[in-house]
Write a protein that holds these residues in place. Structure first.
Motif, PDB file in Angstrom:
ATOM      1  N   TRP A 244      70.007 114.048 103.934  1.00  0.00           N
ATOM      2  CA  TRP A 244      69.219 113.594 102.771  1.00  0.00           C
ATOM      3  C   TRP A 244      69.050 114.743 101.782  1.00  0.00           C
ATOM      4  CZ3 TRP A 244      64.705 116.445 102.271  1.00  0.00           C
ATOM      5  CH2 TRP A 244      64.259 117.138 103.422  1.00  0.00           C
ATOM      6  N   THR A 245      68.558 114.528 100.607  1.00  0.00           N
ATOM      7  CA  THR A 245      68.723 113.311  99.822  1.00  0.00           C
ATOM      8  C   THR A 245      69.982 113.539  98.999  1.00  0.00           C
ATOM      9  OG1 THR A 245      66.318 112.987  99.730  1.00  0.00           O
ATOM     10  CG2 THR A 245      67.667 111.794  98.101  1.00  0.00           C
ATOM     11  N   VAL A 246      71.025 112.792  99.302  1.00  0.00           N
ATOM     12  CA  VAL A 246      72.368 113.053  98.784  1.00  0.00           C
ATOM     13  C   VAL A 246      72.601 112.186  97.547  1.00  0.00           C
ATOM     14  CG1 VAL A 246      74.807 113.182  99.346  1.00  0.00           C
ATOM     15  CG2 VAL A 246      73.109 113.492 101.154  1.00  0.00           C
ATOM     16  N   ASN A 247      72.483 112.808  96.365  1.00  0.00           N
ATOM     17  CA  ASN A 247      72.633 112.073  95.113  1.00  0.00           C
ATOM     18  C   ASN A 247      73.846 112.499  94.295  1.00  0.00           C
ATOM     19  OD1 ASN A 247      70.305 110.560  95.592  1.00  0.00           O
ATOM     20  ND2 ASN A 247      68.981 112.029  94.549  1.00  0.00           N
ATOM     21  N   GLN A 248      74.334 113.720  94.500  1.00  0.00           N
ATOM     22  CA  GLN A 248      75.454 114.232  93.716  1.00  0.00           C
ATOM     23  C   GLN A 248      76.764 113.624  94.221  1.00  0.00           C
ATOM     24  OE1 GLN A 248      73.228 115.859  95.428  1.00  0.00           O
ATOM     25  NE2 GLN A 248      72.305 117.534  94.264  1.00  0.00           N
ATOM     26  N   PRO A 249      77.575 113.047  93.316  1.00  0.00           N
ATOM     27  CA  PRO A 249      78.832 112.415  93.745  1.00  0.00           C
ATOM     28  C   PRO A 249      79.765 113.348  94.516  1.00  0.00           C
ATOM     29  CG  PRO A 249      78.298 111.770  91.502  1.00  0.00           C
ATOM     30  CD  PRO A 249      77.304 112.827  91.875  1.00  0.00           C
ATOM     31  N   ILE A 251      79.010 116.004  96.402  1.00  0.00           N
ATOM     32  CA  ILE A 251      78.476 116.231  97.753  1.00  0.00           C
ATOM     33  C   ILE A 251      78.613 114.968  98.590  1.00  0.00           C
ATOM     34  CG2 ILE A 251      76.454 116.896  99.091  1.00  0.00           C
ATOM     35  CD1 ILE A 251      77.628 119.135  97.370  1.00  0.00           C
ATOM     36  N   THR A 252      78.314 113.834  97.980  1.00  0.00           N
ATOM     37  CA  THR A 252      78.442 112.550  98.688  1.00  0.00           C
ATOM     38  C   THR A 252      79.859 112.358  99.195  1.00  0.00           C
ATOM     39  OG1 THR A 252      76.721 111.580  97.270  1.00  0.00           O
ATOM     40  CG2 THR A 252      78.130 110.050  98.499  1.00  0.00           C
ATOM     41  N   GLN A 253      80.843 112.617  98.329  1.00  0.00           N
ATOM     42  CA  GLN A 253      82.250 112.437  98.718  1.00  0.00           C
ATOM     43  C   GLN A 253      82.649 113.390  99.840  1.00  0.00           C
ATOM     44  OE1 GLN A 253      84.590 109.977  97.280  1.00  0.00           O
ATOM     45  NE2 GLN A 253      85.261 110.554  99.334  1.00  0.00           N
ATOM     46  N   LYS A 254      82.219 114.644  99.756  1.00  0.00           N
ATOM     47  CA  LYS A 254      82.546 115.613 100.804  1.00  0.00           C
ATOM     48  C   LYS A 254      82.004 115.170 102.150  1.00  0.00           C
ATOM     49  CE  LYS A 254      82.237 120.023 100.198  1.00  0.00           C
ATOM     50  NZ  LYS A 254      81.729 121.385  99.842  1.00  0.00           N
ATOM     51  N   LEU A 255      80.782 114.640 102.165  1.00  0.00           N
ATOM     52  CA  LEU A 255      80.176 114.205 103.420  1.00  0.00           C
ATOM     53  C   LEU A 255      80.848 112.935 103.952  1.00  0.00           C
ATOM     54  CD1 LEU A 255      76.448 114.931 102.541  1.00  0.00           C
ATOM     55  CD2 LEU A 255      77.868 116.152 104.210  1.00  0.00           C
ATOM     56  N   ILE A 256      81.231 112.051 103.058  1.00  0.00           N
ATOM     57  CA  ILE A 256      81.969 110.850 103.483  1.00  0.00           C
ATOM     58  C   ILE A 256      83.300 111.261 104.102  1.00  0.00           C
ATOM     59  CG2 ILE A 256      83.186 108.797 102.658  1.00  0.00           C
ATOM     60  CD1 ILE A 256      80.908 108.497 100.563  1.00  0.00           C
ATOM     61  N   ALA A 279      76.878 105.595  96.508  1.00  0.00           N
ATOM     62  CA  ALA A 279      77.401 106.080  97.789  1.00  0.00           C
ATOM     63  C   ALA A 279      78.299 105.027  98.435  1.00  0.00           C
ATOM     64  CB  ALA A 279      76.254 106.455  98.727  1.00  0.00           C
ATOM     65  N   LEU A 280      77.896 103.762  98.349  1.00  0.00           N
ATOM     66  CA  LEU A 280      78.704 102.688  98.939  1.00  0.00           C
ATOM     67  C   LEU A 280      80.048 102.552  98.225  1.00  0.00           C
ATOM     68  CD1 LEU A 280      75.843 100.077  99.370  1.00  0.00           C
ATOM     69  CD2 LEU A 280      77.200 101.049 101.237  1.00  0.00           C
ATOM     70  N   ALA A 281      80.036 102.737  96.908  1.00  0.00           N
ATOM     71  CA  ALA A 281      81.290 102.640  96.148  1.00  0.00           C
ATOM     72  C   ALA A 281      82.238 103.777  96.513  1.00  0.00           C
ATOM     73  CB  ALA A 281      80.992 102.668  94.653  1.00  0.00           C
ATOM     74  N   LEU A 282      81.697 104.982  96.665  1.00  0.00           N
ATOM     75  CA  LEU A 282      82.519 106.120  97.071  1.00  0.00           C
ATOM     76  C   LEU A 282      83.079 105.917  98.470  1.00  0.00           C
ATOM     77  CD1 LEU A 282      80.412 109.094  95.665  1.00  0.00           C
ATOM     78  CD2 LEU A 282      82.691 108.408  94.911  1.00  0.00           C
ATOM     79  N   ARG A 283      82.242 105.433  99.372  1.00  0.00           N
ATOM     80  CA  ARG A 283      82.703 105.209 100.745  1.00  0.00           C
ATOM     81  C   ARG A 283      83.771 104.132 100.785  1.00  0.00           C
ATOM     82  NH1 ARG A 283      78.647 102.687 105.031  1.00  0.00           N
ATOM     83  NH2 ARG A 283      79.376 100.827 103.931  1.00  0.00           N
ATOM     84  N   LYS A 284      83.583 103.081 100.014  1.00  0.00           N
ATOM     85  CA  LYS A 284      84.562 101.990  99.978  1.00  0.00           C
ATOM     86  C   LYS A 284      85.926 102.512  99.534  1.00  0.00           C
ATOM     87  CE  LYS A 284      85.046  97.245  98.282  1.00  0.00           C
ATOM     88  NZ  LYS A 284      86.196  97.189  97.393  1.00  0.00           N
ATOM     89  N   GLY A 285      85.945 103.369  98.516  1.00  0.00           N
ATOM     90  CA  GLY A 285      87.188 103.929  98.032  1.00  0.00           C
ATOM     91  C   GLY A 285      87.849 104.851  99.036  1.00  0.00           C
ATOM     92  N   THR A 286      87.030 105.563  99.823  1.00  0.00           N
ATOM     93  CA  THR A 286      87.559 106.505 100.819  1.00  0.00           C
ATOM     94  C   THR A 286      88.150 105.786 102.021  1.00  0.00           C
ATOM     95  OG1 THR A 286      85.976 108.200 100.166  1.00  0.00           O
ATOM     96  CG2 THR A 286      86.995 108.425 102.343  1.00  0.00           C
ATOM     97  N   VAL A 287      87.377 104.849 102.552  1.00  0.00           N
ATOM     98  CA  VAL A 287      87.780 104.174 103.791  1.00  0.00           C
ATOM     99  C   VAL A 287      88.954 103.246 103.543  1.00  0.00           C
ATOM    100  CG1 VAL A 287      87.022 102.586 105.593  1.00  0.00           C
ATOM    101  CG2 VAL A 287      85.475 104.380 104.784  1.00  0.00           C
TER     102      VAL A 287
END
Length: 288
Positions: A244-249, A251-256, A279-287
């Protein structure tokens, strides 16, 4: 063959225990204590059906969708559900008449919640829900990460959570004694130890801390993202993290990306964010 009298068995047991080292005796006492706790646990409904597998990492809305509605309110929880978050992180305090309420700060209008009745809380701020109200609203709709802000009202928190099956929530806290009490009430509940930039400086050495964490049964760590790579974090066990609290795109992408690496030594299990839709949109694109 003649059976030995019970007194002889007890004497044999006493002799065997006397030969144990202090460390072995402490281990034995902890096992006995845990068995006793498990025999008198707070009960929750059994899980009826397995939950669909959540993509990694799970995305939790920080105090609900707190950038689109007032934090820790039913409106914020509803918006988090609409945005598709898998879970909600919320904060719990307790009134003087033992009502668990969902609120982050220790005071309302400069009055301590722990010194107010529930009726007084309502009169000061009608939007503050009880934990019971939040649970009833979120039940079967979204997972919960319940942060206990102080120790002393763990039983009230678990009572409010009773409508949920045990796989639908976790408990987190900065207070190890609160997590210990939760495990005493039900050892099957997953608990996470919160650590931030300030508290990491006051942690005991890794060996002492890990012994305490193991004795309690801590399941994961809920970390401020700024300290994920701190040397002390690498020595903790288990290496399972909610961040937490992960708001920066970025950082979010690196953690995903890390959460989806095969054979990673540490597990990024969940992200807690003010922007669950991003975060869900970034994860969707990654997975995908």
């Amino acid at each position: 063959m003649t059976a030995k009298p019970l007194t002889n068995h007890l004497q044999d047991l006493e002799r065997a225990i006397a030969q144990l080292s202090v460390k072995e005796k402490l281990w034995l006492l902890e096992r006995i204590a845990r068995q006793l706790r498990e025999s008198d646990e707070t009960e929750f409904p059994e899980t009826s059906q397995p939950e669909p597998e959540i993509q990694r990492p799970a995305v939790y809305a920080h105090r609900g969708a707190s950038k689109e509605a007032r934090e820790n309110t039913i409106a914020a929880f509803e918006r988090a559900i609409e945005l598709g978050a898998e879970g909600i992180e919320l904060d719990v305090r307790c009134t003087i008449d033992r009502v668990a309420v969902v609120y982050h700060d220790a005071e309302i209008q400069e009055r301590a919640i722990e010194q107010l009745t529930w009726a007084e809380v309502q009169s000061l701020d009608a939007e503050i829900p009880t934990l019971t109200q939040a649970v009833q609203y979120c039940k079967d709709r979204i997972l919960l990460d319940v942060e206990i802000k102080e120790s002393g009202y763990e039983a009230e928190v678990l009572e409010a959570l009773k409508p949920l099956t045990i796989d639908r929530f976790v408990i987190t806290s900065f207070k190890l004694d609160a997590l210990d009490r939760v495990k005493q009430l039900n050892s099957q509940i997953k608990v996470g130890f919160l650590i931030d930039v300030e508290s990491i400086a006051f942690l005991p050495n890794a060996r002492t801390l890990n012994q305490r964490l193991k004795a309690i049964g801590v399941d994961f760590f809920a970390l401020d993202w700024l300290i994920l790579n701190h040397p002390a974090i690498g020595q903790l066990s288990p290496q399972v993290f909610w961040i937490w609290t992960v708001n920066q795109p970025v950082i979010t992408q690196k953690l995903i990306d890390e959460a989806n690496k095969p054979d990673n030594l540490r597990q990024i299990a969940a992200l807690i964010t003010d922007y669950p839709d991003r975060a869900l949109a970034l994860r969707k694109g990654t997975v995908e």
